[in-house]
Design a protein around this motif. Structure first.
Motif, short mmCIF file in Angstrom:
data_model
loop_
_atom_site.label_atom_id
_atom_site.label_comp_id
_atom_site.label_asym_id
_atom_site.label_seq_id
_atom_site.Cartn_x
_atom_site.Cartn_y
_atom_site.Cartn_z
N LYS A 1 27.92 42.40 39.37
CA LYS A 1 28.08 41.74 38.06
C LYS A 1 29.54 41.69 37.65
O LYS A 1 30.04 40.65 37.18
CB LYS A 1 27.25 42.49 37.01
N ASN A 2 30.24 42.81 37.84
CA ASN A 2 31.65 42.86 37.46
C ASN A 2 32.51 41.94 38.33
O ASN A 2 33.45 41.31 37.85
CB ASN A 2 32.17 44.30 37.55
N LEU A 3 32.18 41.88 39.63
CA LEU A 3 32.93 40.99 40.53
C LEU A 3 32.75 39.53 40.13
O LEU A 3 33.71 38.75 40.17
CB LEU A 3 32.46 41.20 41.97
N ARG A 4 31.56 39.16 39.75
CA ARG A 4 31.29 37.77 39.40
C ARG A 4 31.98 37.31 38.13
O ARG A 4 32.10 36.11 37.88
CB ARG A 4 29.77 37.56 39.28
N ARG A 5 32.45 38.26 37.33
CA ARG A 5 33.15 37.88 36.09
C ARG A 5 34.62 38.33 36.09
O ARG A 5 35.22 38.56 35.04
CB ARG A 5 32.42 38.44 34.87
N LEU A 6 35.20 38.47 37.28
CA LEU A 6 36.61 38.84 37.37
C LEU A 6 37.48 37.81 36.65
O LEU A 6 37.44 36.62 36.97
CB LEU A 6 37.04 38.94 38.84
N PRO A 7 38.30 38.23 35.70
CA PRO A 7 39.18 37.30 34.99
C PRO A 7 40.47 37.04 35.77
O PRO A 7 40.81 37.77 36.71
CB PRO A 7 39.48 38.04 33.69
N LYS A 8 41.21 36.02 35.36
CA LYS A 8 42.47 35.69 36.02
C LYS A 8 43.49 36.82 35.88
O LYS A 8 44.41 36.92 36.69
CB LYS A 8 43.04 34.39 35.46
N GLU A 9 43.32 37.64 34.84
CA GLU A 9 44.26 38.76 34.66
C GLU A 9 44.22 39.72 35.83
O GLU A 9 45.15 40.51 36.03
CB GLU A 9 43.90 39.52 33.36
N THR A 10 43.15 39.64 36.63
CA THR A 10 43.03 40.53 37.79
C THR A 10 44.00 40.14 38.90
O THR A 10 44.24 40.93 39.82
CB THR A 10 41.58 40.50 38.32
N TYR A 11 44.57 38.93 38.83
CA TYR A 11 45.55 38.51 39.84
C TYR A 11 46.67 39.54 39.98
O TYR A 11 47.06 39.93 41.08
CB TYR A 11 46.17 37.16 39.47
N ALA A 12 47.21 39.96 38.83
CA ALA A 12 48.34 40.90 38.84
C ALA A 12 47.91 42.24 39.42
O ALA A 12 48.70 42.91 40.11
CB ALA A 12 48.90 41.07 37.43
N HIS A 13 46.67 42.62 39.15
CA HIS A 13 46.17 43.89 39.70
C HIS A 13 46.15 43.85 41.23
O HIS A 13 46.58 44.80 41.89
CB HIS A 13 44.77 44.17 39.15
N LYS A 14 45.66 42.75 41.78
CA LYS A 14 45.64 42.62 43.24
C LYS A 14 47.06 42.66 43.80
O LYS A 14 47.29 43.21 44.87
CB LYS A 14 44.95 41.32 43.66
N GLU A 15 48.00 42.07 43.07
CA GLU A 15 49.39 42.09 43.53
C GLU A 15 49.92 43.52 43.57
O GLU A 15 50.64 43.90 44.51
CB GLU A 15 50.25 41.22 42.61
N VAL A 16 49.56 44.32 42.57
CA VAL A 16 49.97 45.73 42.55
C VAL A 16 49.42 46.45 43.78
O VAL A 16 50.14 47.19 44.46
CB VAL A 16 49.49 46.42 41.25
N VAL A 17 48.14 46.22 44.07
CA VAL A 17 47.51 46.88 45.22
C VAL A 17 48.20 46.44 46.51
O VAL A 17 48.51 47.27 47.38
CB VAL A 17 46.00 46.56 45.29
N LEU A 18 48.45 45.14 46.64
CA LEU A 18 49.12 44.63 47.83
C LEU A 18 50.49 45.27 48.03
O LEU A 18 50.83 45.71 49.14
CB LEU A 18 49.28 43.11 47.74
N GLN A 19 51.27 45.33 46.97
CA GLN A 19 52.64 45.83 47.10
C GLN A 19 52.70 47.34 47.31
O GLN A 19 53.55 47.83 48.05
CB GLN A 19 53.45 45.43 45.86
N LEU A 20 51.81 48.08 46.66
CA LEU A 20 51.89 49.54 46.71
C LEU A 20 51.06 50.16 47.83
O LEU A 20 51.40 51.22 48.35
CB LEU A 20 51.47 50.14 45.37
N TYR A 21 49.97 49.48 48.22
CA TYR A 21 49.05 50.10 49.19
C TYR A 21 48.73 49.22 50.39
O TYR A 21 48.17 49.72 51.37
CB TYR A 21 47.75 50.52 48.50
N GLY A 22 49.04 47.94 50.33
CA GLY A 22 48.85 47.09 51.49
C GLY A 22 47.51 46.38 51.54
O GLY A 22 46.62 46.60 50.72
N LEU A 23 47.37 45.55 52.55
CA LEU A 23 46.23 44.64 52.66
C LEU A 23 44.90 45.37 52.84
O LEU A 23 43.88 44.94 52.28
CB LEU A 23 46.45 43.67 53.82
N LYS A 24 44.88 46.46 53.60
CA LYS A 24 43.58 47.11 53.86
C LYS A 24 42.95 47.66 52.59
O LYS A 24 41.72 47.78 52.50
CB LYS A 24 43.71 48.19 54.92
N HIS A 25 43.76 47.98 51.60
CA HIS A 25 43.21 48.41 50.31
C HIS A 25 42.94 47.21 49.40
O HIS A 25 41.96 47.20 48.65
CB HIS A 25 44.14 49.40 49.63
N ALA A 26 43.80 46.19 49.48
CA ALA A 26 43.61 45.01 48.64
C ALA A 26 42.36 44.23 49.03
O ALA A 26 41.77 43.54 48.21
CB ALA A 26 44.84 44.10 48.72
#
Length: 285
Positions: free
Chosen positions: A103-128
């Motif tokens: 349910k939460n995944l289906r309503r992910l807002p655009k604000e989550t874009y920045a969150h994914k960027e944080v994960v990518l930069q700090l932890y890499g693709l396997k976590h993102a």
């Protein structure tokens, strides 16, 4: 003989007594005395002190302001196509992940874009690539557009806190993100865990975990060399208590119902307006 608990808030859980330590919001770079001082008074030799990871992280100042990150095309793709649609509508239902997560995944807002960027930069693709709870980053107990990372060296912290308590106790720092078991081995997608749990598996650990057994919360660091089985048992008793609280903010979506404010408008004052239970003492009956 156990100290008289008549005037101390507690519940029983099977063969154990659970004593909550209630505090205000532990602020960035603030010490953990609001946990340690009551622990010193109440704890007896042989007790466990189980502390949630977020107050430890916040006390260490491990906050990241996601508004400072500009999302890349990769982050936008991982948020919308990969997490929201593929995991929300295809992989999630096939693998039988929690309905709440779907349910939460289906309503992910655009604000989550920045969150994914944080994960990518700090932890890499396997976590993102993990659709939710990436790298144990907590969105729900931090002010404004900040998130908290996992604590730095939780085992060292646990040992230091035990020394401050000054008794023969076991201090453990845990994360509610799961440890799984498959083919006799314990593993987690989280970047860190106690010895005996294979950590830093990212999305591979998450997918493999859906095909194995969910063992509950993950012990990140412990003051003692304990077995994985003992660590998981104690961690899950602590999580059971947390789940019973009306003020539990287990996800970013529960913030509004608890604090009455939008996720991005959370202030330290709002967080400090409710009673927090960052730790529990667990005692064998």
């Amino acid at each position: 003989m156990s100290k008289n608990l008549e005037n101390i808030k507690h519940i029983t859980n099977g063969d154990y007594i659970v004593i909550p330590i209630e505090t205000g919001y532990i602020k960035p770079n603030e010490n953990l005395n609001s946990i340690i001082n009551p622990a010193k008074e109440i704890m007896e030799d042989g007790d466990y002190l189980v502390i949630a990871e977020t107050p430890v992280s916040v006390s260490q100042g491990r906050l990241v302001d996601e508004s400072n990150y500009s999302p890349s095309l990769k982050a936008k793709f991982l948020t919308t196509v990969w997490s929201k649609y593929l995991w929300g509508y295809v992989f999630g239902p096939i693998l039988g992940i929690k309905k709440r997560t779907i349910k939460n995944l289906r309503r992910l807002p655009k604000e989550t874009y920045a969150h994914k960027e944080v994960v990518l930069q700090l932890y890499g693709l396997k976590h993102a690539l993990k659709p939710a709870s990436e790298a144990g980053i907590d969105l729900s107990n931090a002010p404004g557009t900040c998130v908290s990372l996992l604590p730095e060296n939780p085992q060292k912290v646990a040992k230091q806190l035990k020394a401050e308590i000054g008794k023969n106790v076991c201090v453990m720092i845990i994360d509610t993100d799961a440890t799984y078991k498959k083919n006799g081995k314990y593993f987690t997608g989280l970047p860190i865990a106690i010895d005996g749990i294979e950590a830093n598996k990212g999305v591979i650990g998450y997918v493999k975990g859906q095909l194995g057994e969910n063992m509950g919360s993950t012990p990140l660091g412990c003051s003692e060399n304990i077995s994985v089985e003992e660590g998981l048992k104690i961690a899950n008793i602590a999580e059971d208590y947390q789940k019973s609280l009306a003020t539990e903010m287990s996800t970013i979506h529960s913030v509004k119902s608890v604090l009455g404010t939008d996720e991005s408008s959370v202030t330290i004052e709002a967080l400090d307006s409710i009673t927090h239970t960052p730790a529990v003492i667990i005692r064998k009956k």
